[in-house]
Design an enzyme around this catalytic site. Sequence first.
Site, PDB file in Angstrom:
ATOM      1  N   GLY A  45       0.762  -1.239   0.000  1.00  0.00           N
ATOM      2  CA  GLY A  45       0.000   0.000   0.000  1.00  0.00           C
ATOM      3  C   GLY A  45       0.793   1.289   0.000  1.00  0.00           C
ATOM      4  O   GLY A  45       0.320   2.309  -0.481  1.00  0.00           O
ATOM      5  N   ASP A 103      -5.100   1.518  10.664  1.00  0.00           N
ATOM      6  CA  ASP A 103      -6.485   1.248  11.046  1.00  0.00           C
ATOM      7  C   ASP A 103      -6.487   0.766  12.503  1.00  0.00           C
ATOM      8  O   ASP A 103      -6.464   1.575  13.426  1.00  0.00           O
ATOM      9  CB  ASP A 103      -7.010   0.213  10.034  1.00  0.00           C
ATOM     10  CG  ASP A 103      -8.461  -0.163  10.204  1.00  0.00           C
ATOM     11  OD1 ASP A 103      -9.264   0.193   9.339  1.00  0.00           O
ATOM     12  OD2 ASP A 103      -8.791  -0.842  11.196  1.00  0.00           O
ATOM     13  N   LYS A 131      -7.074   6.137  11.081  1.00  0.00           N
ATOM     14  CA  LYS A 131      -8.466   6.072  11.545  1.00  0.00           C
ATOM     15  C   LYS A 131      -8.478   5.995  13.077  1.00  0.00           C
ATOM     16  O   LYS A 131      -8.434   4.905  13.653  1.00  0.00           O
ATOM     17  CB  LYS A 131      -9.154   4.818  10.996  1.00  0.00           C
ATOM     18  CG  LYS A 131      -9.254   4.735   9.474  1.00  0.00           C
ATOM     19  CD  LYS A 131      -9.947   3.438   9.054  1.00  0.00           C
ATOM     20  CE  LYS A 131      -9.877   3.216   7.570  1.00  0.00           C
ATOM     21  NZ  LYS A 131     -10.342   1.863   7.171  1.00  0.00           N
ATOM     22  N   PHE A 152     -13.928   3.049   4.426  1.00  0.00           N
ATOM     23  CA  PHE A 152     -13.033   2.189   3.655  1.00  0.00           C
ATOM     24  C   PHE A 152     -12.608   2.968   2.426  1.00  0.00           C
ATOM     25  O   PHE A 152     -13.449   3.425   1.653  1.00  0.00           O
ATOM     26  CB  PHE A 152     -13.696   0.871   3.262  1.00  0.00           C
ATOM     27  CG  PHE A 152     -12.703  -0.049   2.627  1.00  0.00           C
ATOM     28  CD1 PHE A 152     -11.847  -0.810   3.411  1.00  0.00           C
ATOM     29  CD2 PHE A 152     -12.565  -0.104   1.249  1.00  0.00           C
ATOM     30  CE1 PHE A 152     -10.865  -1.608   2.830  1.00  0.00           C
ATOM     31  CE2 PHE A 152     -11.589  -0.905   0.660  1.00  0.00           C
ATOM     32  CZ  PHE A 152     -10.746  -1.664   1.455  1.00  0.00           C
ATOM     33  N   VAL A 153     -11.309   3.135   2.260  1.00  0.00           N
ATOM     34  CA  VAL A 153     -10.807   3.978   1.171  1.00  0.00           C
ATOM     35  C   VAL A 153      -9.918   3.194   0.204  1.00  0.00           C
ATOM     36  O   VAL A 153      -9.316   2.184   0.574  1.00  0.00           O
ATOM     37  CB  VAL A 153     -10.016   5.186   1.732  1.00  0.00           C
ATOM     38  CG1 VAL A 153     -10.932   6.128   2.496  1.00  0.00           C
ATOM     39  CG2 VAL A 153      -8.870   4.724   2.619  1.00  0.00           C
ATOM     40  N   ASP A 159      -6.032  -0.457  -1.792  1.00  0.00           N
ATOM     41  CA  ASP A 159      -6.816  -1.312  -2.690  1.00  0.00           C
ATOM     42  C   ASP A 159      -8.094  -1.828  -2.051  1.00  0.00           C
ATOM     43  O   ASP A 159      -8.242  -1.865  -0.816  1.00  0.00           O
ATOM     44  CB  ASP A 159      -5.991  -2.525  -3.089  1.00  0.00           C
ATOM     45  CG  ASP A 159      -5.841  -3.511  -1.919  1.00  0.00           C
ATOM     46  OD1 ASP A 159      -5.354  -3.097  -0.845  1.00  0.00           O
ATOM     47  OD2 ASP A 159      -6.256  -4.685  -2.058  1.00  0.00           O
ATOM     48  N   ARG A 165      -5.221   0.510  -6.536  1.00  0.00           N
ATOM     49  CA  ARG A 165      -4.012   1.116  -5.965  1.00  0.00           C
ATOM     50  C   ARG A 165      -3.464   2.230  -6.860  1.00  0.00           C
ATOM     51  O   ARG A 165      -2.773   3.125  -6.392  1.00  0.00           O
ATOM     52  CB  ARG A 165      -2.908   0.062  -5.808  1.00  0.00           C
ATOM     53  CG  ARG A 165      -3.223  -1.018  -4.788  1.00  0.00           C
ATOM     54  CD  ARG A 165      -1.967  -1.838  -4.505  1.00  0.00           C
ATOM     55  NE  ARG A 165      -2.248  -3.070  -3.787  1.00  0.00           N
ATOM     56  CZ  ARG A 165      -2.383  -3.155  -2.471  1.00  0.00           C
ATOM     57  NH1 ARG A 165      -2.265  -2.065  -1.737  1.00  0.00           N
ATOM     58  NH2 ARG A 165      -2.629  -4.310  -1.903  1.00  0.00           N
TER      59      ARG A 165
END
Length: 175
Positions: A45, A103, A131, A152-153, A159, A165
């Site tokens: 990511g 997260d 978050k 959720f991004v 992704d 991505r």
Amino acid sequence: MKVHHKIFEPYINQADIERRVRELAEQISADHKDENPLFLAVLNGSFMFTSDILKLLEFPAEVSFIKIASYLGTESSGNVSELIGLNENIEGRDIVILEDIVDSGLTIEKLQAMLIEKGAKNVTIASFLYKPSKYKASVPLDYVGFDIPDYFVIGYGMDYNGYGRNIKEIYKLKG
Ligand code: IMP
Ligand code: MG
């Protein structure tokens, strides 16, 4: 935008991303320029954030790309995390972790513990998104691009089931 039958809508635009990345790069440069830090980008990511940040640093930097593999160990060991791709000797080194999003914080917490165990002197954490309402870990985040609600991004490296991505802006799940 449709990804795997889910609908995502624009959330953070390119100008805002660029502005925050520039600010973070300035801070990181000022704080770490004299430490010869090793930047560790957590794949997959963080590849876009890493590329953008590194291009804006004001000193020649060393970077390595790592992965955290999680698998279920034996019953007694529970969930095991393995650090893949770290070939450098990090004893006594200042490390700056580059993450796309934090997260629950469990990934970053395990990673930090593994790096300390390998002798890192200091582990700094930079995450583009965070978050706070989901965070369960206790390690402090040193640099954060944006605090976001529990959305959720995707995009900017992140992704949904492997897709999205490459999108240069950040989208959130519509709902
Ligand atoms: P944590 O261990 O719960 O902090 O999760 C960290 C990893 O989960 C991140 O590095 C991402 O790869 C992934 N992740 C968490 N939230 C999202 C999201 O909203 N979109 C895409 N990936 C996410
Ligand atoms: Mg990540």
